[in-house]
Write an enzyme that holds these catalytic residues in place. Structure first.
Site: not given
Length: 277
Positions: A2-3, A59, A266
């Site tokens: 999820p973003e 979020k 990342r």
DNA sequence: ACCCTCACCTGCACGC
DNA sequence: TGCGTGCAGGTGAGGG
């Protein structure tokens, strides 16, 4: 998964599926899902509450209840909501179950156990620490070009790391941050305090364009109550990312192979030619 | 106050 | 086939 766009799609689906339903009973199967309380208190605070509506901040998915409480939830990496009817067994990683007054169950399932829930007084929702420090919503008036330029100047981090900081810009995660930088033509390693007014303006438009595009895409997907995952990607080639997860593939603008970079542990994907400054 | 690394979990794709 | 390694879309705590 999820973003912001995925969370928005899940939120809308939940709102249409459980709005006005009463929670007959609640079970917290994994206590660490809601570390601020106990399974007993968790169940007591939710039992018999009616869900007024479901909304979103950043979020976080928020269940506004008629007992003056709000259930704050975060899917983190692998959280999912499902609605199951009698006869369907709970999925393997079920961490919370909400029994609804139409004999269905709202399930929170989370393979990686990172998801979180918290119950607060609705009147104090904006004081909850997860909510209080969030940047303005990208589609709100508060998120103006002036705001963005101000926060860009106040940091020396790389723009990629900055974009996924929820206290600066909220809703972007690792995928859409790469996508925004690509359509804005900005080098992911560029320090935020060196970003020009023109670049800031392109980023501002890029953030909103990328998020809007993904929300619109997700809004057209059919709702499956058994998997309210909101998965927007992987639904066909038309939904593919421009750069994310495309190391070595040709840039859609210039055909040069896209590269992968490690930032703060990342992956960032970008085009060396189209994102030079 | 910032910045960075790690930790929280499971599963998957990969190379040997 | 099996095993080890690294990776995964998020974030907070804790160190420097």
């Amino acid at each position: 998964m999820p973003e912001l766009p995925e969370v928005e799609v899940v939120t809308r689906s939940l709102d249409s599926l459980v709005k006005k339903r009463r929670i007959v009973a609640a079970r917290l199967l994994r206590p660490r899902l809601a570390p601020d309380t106990t399974p007993r208190k968790f169940a007591a605070k939710l039992s018999d509450a009616r869900i007024n509506f479901v909304h979103r901040r950043g979020k976080h998915i928020l269940f506004d209840l008629d007992n003056n409480r709000t259930l704050i939830t975060h899917l983190r990496m692998s959280g999912r909501f499902l609605i199951l009817s009698n006869g369907n067994a709970d999925p393997k990683f079920t961490h919370a179950v909400f029994y609804l007054d139409d004999d269905s169950r709202l399930i929170f399932d989370d393979q990686r156990h990172f998801g979180l829930m918290k119950i607060v007084e609705t009147a104090k929702l904006h004081e909850a620490k997860e909510i209080a420090k969030l940047a303005p919503e990208p589609f709100s008036e508060a998120f103006s070009l002036g705001y963005l330029q101000g926060v860009l100047k106040s940091s020396k981090r790389s723009i990629k790391e900055f974009l996924i900081d929820q206290t600066k810009v909220c809703g972007l995660g690792n995928i859409y941050a790469s996508e925004c930088l690509f359509i804005a033509g900005v080098d992911p390693e560029k320090r935020t305090d060196t970003i020009s007014p023109r670049q800031a303006a392109r980023l501002y438009e890029g953030i909103r364009e990328i998020l809007r595009e993904a929300v619109d895409l997700g809004a057209t997907l059919p709702i499956d109550p058994k998997d309210i995952g909101g998965s927007i990607y992987g639904n066909g080639p038309e939904t593919a990312w421009r750069v994310y997860d495309r190391e070595g593939e040709p840039c859609v603008n210039c055909s040069r192979p896209l590269v992968r970079l490690k930032q703060a542990g990342r992956s960032t994907y970008y085009c060396r030619r189209c994102q030079r400054s």
